[in-house]
Write a protein that holds these residues in place. Structure first.
Motif, PDB file in Angstrom:
ATOM      1  N   ARG A 184       0.582  -1.191   0.037  1.00 34.61           N
ATOM      2  CA  ARG A 184      -0.045   0.250  -0.067  1.00 34.61           C
ATOM      3  C   ARG A 184       0.805   1.349   0.100  1.00 34.61           C
ATOM      4  NH1 ARG A 184      -4.345  -2.106   4.202  1.00 34.61           N
ATOM      5  NH2 ARG A 184      -2.524  -2.239   5.586  1.00 34.61           N
ATOM      6  N   GLU A 185       2.010   1.189   0.642  1.00 37.50           N
ATOM      7  CA  GLU A 185       2.794   2.481   0.857  1.00 37.50           C
ATOM      8  C   GLU A 185       4.276   1.948   0.559  1.00 37.50           C
ATOM      9  OE1 GLU A 185       2.001   5.749   2.414  1.00 37.50           O
ATOM     10  OE2 GLU A 185      -0.108   5.613   3.127  1.00 37.50           O
ATOM     11  N   ARG A 186       4.632   2.108  -0.391  1.00 35.47           N
ATOM     12  CA  ARG A 186       6.017   1.611  -0.546  1.00 35.47           C
ATOM     13  C   ARG A 186       7.191   2.195  -0.312  1.00 35.47           C
ATOM     14  NH1 ARG A 186       7.719  -3.597  -2.484  1.00 35.47           N
ATOM     15  NH2 ARG A 186       9.583  -3.347  -3.575  1.00 35.47           N
ATOM     16  N   ILE A 187       7.351   2.050   1.251  1.00 35.39           N
ATOM     17  CA  ILE A 187       8.581   2.797   1.850  1.00 35.39           C
ATOM     18  C   ILE A 187       9.560   1.942   1.813  1.00 35.39           C
ATOM     19  CG2 ILE A 187       9.217   3.841   3.975  1.00 35.39           C
ATOM     20  CD1 ILE A 187       6.799   5.267   2.725  1.00 35.39           C
ATOM     21  N   SER A 188      10.627   2.210   0.850  1.00 34.35           N
ATOM     22  CA  SER A 188      11.676   1.203   0.424  1.00 34.35           C
ATOM     23  C   SER A 188      12.279   0.850   1.696  1.00 34.35           C
ATOM     24  CB  SER A 188      12.552   2.115  -0.523  1.00 34.35           C
ATOM     25  OG  SER A 188      11.913   2.589  -1.826  1.00 34.35           O
ATOM     26  N   ARG A 189      12.659   1.783   2.593  1.00 36.35           N
ATOM     27  CA  ARG A 189      13.664   1.291   3.651  1.00 36.35           C
ATOM     28  C   ARG A 189      13.087   0.172   4.389  1.00 36.35           C
ATOM     29  NH1 ARG A 189      13.575   5.344   8.622  1.00 36.35           N
ATOM     30  NH2 ARG A 189      11.482   5.063   9.293  1.00 36.35           N
ATOM     31  N   TRP A 190      11.962  -0.092   4.459  1.00 35.33           N
ATOM     32  CA  TRP A 190      11.302  -1.033   5.296  1.00 35.33           C
ATOM     33  C   TRP A 190      11.477  -2.549   4.584  1.00 35.33           C
ATOM     34  CZ3 TRP A 190      11.706  -0.221  10.007  1.00 35.33           C
ATOM     35  CH2 TRP A 190      11.325   1.194  10.458  1.00 35.33           C
ATOM     36  N   VAL A 191      11.685  -2.484   3.437  1.00 36.44           N
ATOM     37  CA  VAL A 191      11.492  -3.803   2.614  1.00 36.44           C
ATOM     38  C   VAL A 191      12.660  -4.597   2.903  1.00 36.44           C
ATOM     39  CG1 VAL A 191      12.040  -4.818   0.289  1.00 36.44           C
ATOM     40  CG2 VAL A 191      10.864  -2.692   0.496  1.00 36.44           C
ATOM     41  N   PRO A 192      13.856  -4.338   3.325  1.00 37.19           N
ATOM     42  CA  PRO A 192      14.940  -5.152   3.872  1.00 37.19           C
ATOM     43  C   PRO A 192      14.551  -5.593   5.509  1.00 37.19           C
ATOM     44  CG  PRO A 192      16.134  -3.129   3.543  1.00 37.19           C
ATOM     45  CD  PRO A 192      14.758  -3.075   2.818  1.00 37.19           C
ATOM     46  N   VAL A 193      13.758  -4.641   5.951  1.00 38.57           N
ATOM     47  CA  VAL A 193      13.654  -4.832   7.459  1.00 38.57           C
ATOM     48  C   VAL A 193      12.619  -6.064   7.426  1.00 38.57           C
ATOM     49  CG1 VAL A 193      12.445  -3.874   9.502  1.00 38.57           C
ATOM     50  CG2 VAL A 193      13.974  -2.657   8.066  1.00 38.57           C
ATOM     51  N   GLU A 194      11.832  -6.058   6.699  1.00 41.54           N
ATOM     52  CA  GLU A 194      10.631  -7.046   6.440  1.00 41.54           C
ATOM     53  C   GLU A 194      11.343  -8.340   6.254  1.00 41.54           C
ATOM     54  OE1 GLU A 194       8.134 -10.091   4.810  1.00 41.54           O
ATOM     55  OE2 GLU A 194       9.444  -8.719   3.536  1.00 41.54           O
ATOM     56  N   ARG A 195      12.214  -8.329   5.125  1.00 42.10           N
ATOM     57  CA  ARG A 195      12.761  -9.615   4.733  1.00 42.10           C
ATOM     58  C   ARG A 195      13.631 -10.077   6.148  1.00 42.10           C
ATOM     59  NH1 ARG A 195      15.165  -6.931  -0.750  1.00 42.10           N
ATOM     60  NH2 ARG A 195      13.114  -7.164  -1.930  1.00 42.10           N
TER      61      ARG A 195
END
Length: 976
Positions: free
Chosen positions: A779-790
């Motif tokens: 919904r909200e593509r905040i790029s910095r949270w992508v590796p955190v989720e991974r």
């Protein structure tokens, strides 16, 4: 951005006079129309019209009576009545040829023809509104003529083909057919239909921005096409790209990438020419069938031809025209001469009040010159349309023509006040504009739809392009683009003030609808013929919209240009401070923390100081400090935050002070100053509550309620309050969920909920929170949270027994380091080291913990020093160095005690006690562990307390037994 919907609340019920017809109930006193118990959103004008008609059910109500009811004391063109009546019929679902509720009485008025029952019924005080329509929904259709078979065939084609393009001349009806196909195909689209109106952009580089805006993708998308493909991949949607011809290259690139992707979604494009991809299925849309000249037809025979039926229907709508046998030959000739082009036919039909059908035939023969050679390379049907538009234009009065040209500056829908402002520069008065708009609508050169109590107008793509040519040729319209930019500036400066009091969802819907004109105004203002000062003011005024809707990638590009421009011309420092602050925040959410971010914040601080503006000094200092915390410069962040709190105190701005206090308390927690951090965070947590209203003040209260719960849970967990920490984190996540604060929820998940769930060993919560973060990133593509989720997803898999997950943990950490998202990176590496130890990979564990300690010391994150020392001791034990390990554990315990981190004290004491027990020192182990364990008042089911309790139970019954010496694995080498 899609608007948050209202939740249903049960209120008291009151007795109300009610008019019932079909599934509807009309409640006049409440100005309420209910459909099966739920309110139908009607504009004030439409409600007044419906009330008059229903209360006089069965009677003819004249046009004058209806105009007087809806617009008392106002003289307007009767096209306003027709547009609102159409809107009312659409709301009632009464758009078919044979009406159910409202019948038109030609040249006289309207009649309500359905049975109406009058009663006294109970109606709730508080009713849930129907969900507002997303801005990306297809436009609403008028009655469709002659395309029924095409619509069915194209809908069937979409079942077997992922990409279908409707190609055809301008005015052939591609958009109308595409929208009708979408309605027919919608039941097969689990995730709905998204309509992208590419006519609202003129710059192909804005294709990605238009796409992500229509899809409702927020955040920093880096690449709009990639973000759209990522969004569509798991969804079953129908995406409509309308009017591709002027951005053909961009549309073709996207379509090609879409077809190589694995999404189950479908793509339906409209264009004057095919997109040209190898997998495109092209449908050439033909003209409407019309009778050949010379046929002797009756009315019944003639209306079987779709072109004639369309002409007759539109003529009746606007001029109450009645088709008779004597007009058959002339109407057939008109439709045949216009090549069966729907838009051209509608333009001709709109003149039926001025000319009868035979006179129209003569006009077409004399004025349109269809037998003249066509322009080189132009499709004949397109020439027919342009000639018809040109003929319609030449029938306008001078004022109408000037207004028509002036309106071409609008990229999307506009209101009468917008038109008045722009047209004033061309010498047109309010009366000229109001009457001119009605006339242009009546002539089908302008479309209109009711929007609340207002009408919103719009030029179709073909007519807009023609109107722009006429505007450029008219010296009187020379200021139209400037006036348009000034009008947009006024709207967005007003939006900044309204942001403080207007209900957030209403504010967002109101101003996001203006984004196409904002883009156009900005492009003109910073262009060669524009006004750079005006462009800078526009960018400043747009900051609130970009921030509120999280359209960060587009904002970043616009802000960079505006700030660079502001540095080269005379511009006030406060405007530059605002631009630099906004740029800093847009870069803050990028995938990688770049040096440009630091430059932006330092610029913002300098400009705010020069401007002497306390508010923006504080904003810039706090923003820069958050950036420094992210890149692992804790001591430097504290320095700037101490200045921020001092500045805020001098300004006596309590809101700014609390934000600076929160940030400073958080930074001090990272520095290990828990005793200084916790009281401030507790005070702030007690200050803000969950307001139930929908005002901006309530929304701000909720935002602060959420943000302080980003920071407090981890501090509370370190201090031994695991249950309280988990509850705080969940409160923040749930509050953000209810409020639609998706960026805030991602922050709450990444900074509080996920770390607490991992450290307390709550795998169910860890799974739930990772899924929520993953959903948020769609919904909200905040790029910095992508590796955190991974990272957290991989940790979950590891804890559930997947031996391969460790490589994903490592890869996520490497990506975080590469992106310079270094906050807590030492603790992440410590988790990696523990994972390696469980697999017996001692060398890799040693390498990971060495890196962790290096980051922790360089970054000044003292909070986790004792935990890293503990893990380092575990590595030493596994490597067969028990003496060094014991010394390291004692150092760790002293460090944890020094910062009052009870949870770390318990972990370290448990490991050290296990080591002492294994080496025959049980009494010493109990004296160490028991007092620490007994200090805890909650969190008894966490792995830390369970491990300590089990160890104590095992050794207490034989505490005086010396036992025998043996090597055992420390408790925390086995768990999270």
């Amino acid at each position: 951005m899609r608007a948050a919907t209202e939740t249903q609340r049960r209120g008291t019920r009151r007795q109300e006079l009610t008019y019932c017809f079909g599934p509807f109930r009309l409640v006049p006193r409440r100005q309420l129309l209910l459909l099966e118990g739920r309110p139908v959103k009607l504009g004030g004008r439409a409600f007044e019209l419906l009330q008059v008609l229903v209360q006089r059910c069965g009677d003819l109500v004249s046009k004058n009576e209806l105009m007087a009811a809806a617009w008392p004391g106002t003289s307007l063109h009767d096209s306003n009545l027709k547009v609102n009546m159409w809107s009312l019929r659409r709301s009632l679902g009464d758009t078919q040829i044979e009406p159910i509720y409202i019948a038109t009485v030609a040249r006289r008025g309207y009649k309500f023809i359905a049975d109406v029952q009058i009663s006294i019924g109970e109606v709730e005080d508080d009713l849930a509104l129907a969900d507002p329509l997303p801005l990306s929904n297809p436009p609403l259709l008028r009655g469709i003529v002659g395309r029924e078979a095409d619509i069915v065939d194209i809908a069937d084609l979409l079942s077997d083909n992922r990409h279908v393009t409707l190609a055809g001349a301008g005015g052939i009806g591609k958009t109308t057919v595409a929208v009708a196909v979408a309605q027919a195909y919608a039941p097969r689209c689990r995730d709905g239909v998204c309509f992208v109106d590419l006519a609202t952009i003129s710059d192909p580089t804005l294709f990605g921005a238009a796409l992500v805006t229509a899809l409702g993708i927020r955040g920093n998308t880096d690449n709009g096409l990639v973000a759209a493909l990522d969004y569509l991949r798991p969804r079953q949607m129908l995406l409509i790209l309308d009017n591709c011809e002027h951005v053909l290259a961009a549309a073709t690139i996207f379509a090609g990438k879409f077809m190589t992707d694995t999404s189950p979604s479908r793509l339906l494009a409209t264009s004057r020419e095919p997109l040209g991809t190898g997998t495109e299925h092209v449908v050439r849309l033909g003209s409407l069938a019309s009778p050949k000249s010379g046929l002797d037809l009756s009315v019944d025979q003639a209306v079987r031809f779709p072109a004639v039926q369309l002409f007759v229907r539109r003529a009746a709508e606007w001029s109450d025209y009645q088709f008779v046998d004597g007009d058959c030959e002339a109407v057939a000739s008109i439709c045949h001469s216009l090549d069966g082009l729907p838009l051209a036919i509608e333009l001709a039909a709109a003149q039926i009040g001025r000319f009868n059908p035979r006179e129209l035939v003569a006009q077409l023969d004399q004025k349109l010159c269809f037998r003249a050679p066509t322009a080189e390379g132009a499709p004949p049907r397109h020439e027919t349309l342009m000639a018809t538009i040109d003929w319609s234009f030449r029938l306008l009065s001078q004022k109408e023509a000037r207004l028509f040209g002036s309106l071409s500056v609008f990229s999307d829908a506009f209101e009468v006040e917008d038109a008045v402002f722009v047209a004033e520069a061309a010498g047109l008065t309010l009366i000229d504009v109001v009457t001119g708009l009605g006339s242009l609508v009546a002539k089908s050169l302008l479309s209109a739809q009711a929007h609340g109590a207002q009408l919103r107008y719009r030029l179709l793509d073909s007519t807009r392009r023609y109107a722009a040519e006429r505007r450029q040729a008219d010296p009187a319209c020379g200021q139209a683009l400037r006036r348009h930019a000034q009008r947009v500036l006024g709207l967005f400066e007003r939006s900044e003030e309204e942001w403080n009091w207007r209900e957030p969802a209403d504010w967002t819907q109101r101003y996001l609808a203006r984004i196409a004109d904002l883009r156009a105004a900005l492009s003109w203002a910073v262009g060669e013929e524009g006004d750079p000062v005006l462009g800078i003011r526009l960018a400043v005024a747009a900051i609130t919209l970009w921030s509120e809707t999280s359209i960060l990638s587009e904002a970043q590009a616009r802000l960079e240009d505006a700030l660079a421009l502001a540095k080269t011309i005379v511009c006030d420092d406060l405007s530059k401070a605002k631009l630099a602050c906004a740029l800093g925040w847009s870069l803050f959410y990028a995938r990688k923390m770049s040096n440009e971010n630091e430059v932006a914040w330092l610029d913002a601080i300098a400009f705010a100081r020069r401007a002497g503006n306390i508010e923006y000094q504080q904003r810039a200092l706090v923003g820069f400090a958050f950036y420094l915390l992210q890149i692992g410069e804790v001591p430097r962040a504290i320095t700037y935050l101490e200045e921020a709190t001092a500045v805020a105190d001098r300004g006596r701005d309590l809101t700014a002070t609390s934000e600076a206090d929160r940030a400073l308390a958080w930074a001090r927690a990272f520095a290990g100053e828990l005793s200084r951090s916790r009281p401030v965070l507790d005070r702030l947590a007690a200050t803000y509550s969950l307001a139930e209203g929908r005002s901006r003040k309530d929304a701000n209260e909720v935002y602060r309620f959420i943000t302080v719960r980003f920071n407090l849970p981890f501090v509370a967990w370190m201090q031994g309050q695991a249950d309280y920490a988990a509850r705080l984190a969940r409160d923040a996540v749930d509050a953000a969920d209810r409020s639609g604060h998706w960026v805030s929820q991602s922050n709450a998940l990444g900074l509080a909920a996920l770390p607490v769930a991992l450290e307390t060993g709550n795998l169910d919560a860890l799974e739930s929170f990772t899924m929520r973060l993953r959903r948020n990133l769609e919904r909200e593509r905040i790029s910095r949270w992508v590796p955190v989720e991974r990272y957290f997803s991989a940790c979950l898999r590891d804890l559930r027994g997947d031996p391969r997950a460790v490589e994903d943990v490592r890869a996520a950490i490497d990506e975080l380091i590469e992106c310079r998202f270094l906050m807590r990176i030492g603790s992440y590496l410590a988790v990696l080291a523990r994972t390696y130890l469980r697999q017996g990979r001692i060398a890799e564990a040693r390498q990971a913990i060495t890196r962790a300690i290096d980051h922790q010391e360089r970054q000044g994150e003292r909070w986790c020093r004792s935990e890293l020392q503990r893990v380092d001791a575990l590595v030493l034990l596994h490597a067969g160095e028990p003496q060094r390990a014991e010394k390291r554990l004692q150092q760790a315990l002293a460090e944890a005690h020094a910062i009052a981190a009870m949870t770390f004290q318990l972990r370290i004491a448990t490991d050290l006690a296990a080591h002492w027990i294994a080496t025959g020192r049980r009494a010493k182990a109990i004296r160490l562990l028991a007092p620490i364990h007994d200090e805890f008042t909650e969190g008894f089911e966490t792995p830390d307390l369970v491990a300590a309790r089990r160890l104590l139970r095992r050794v207490r019954p034989t505490a005086d037994d010396c036992g025998h010496s043996r090597q055992s694995e420390p408790v925390h080498a086995r768990g999270a």
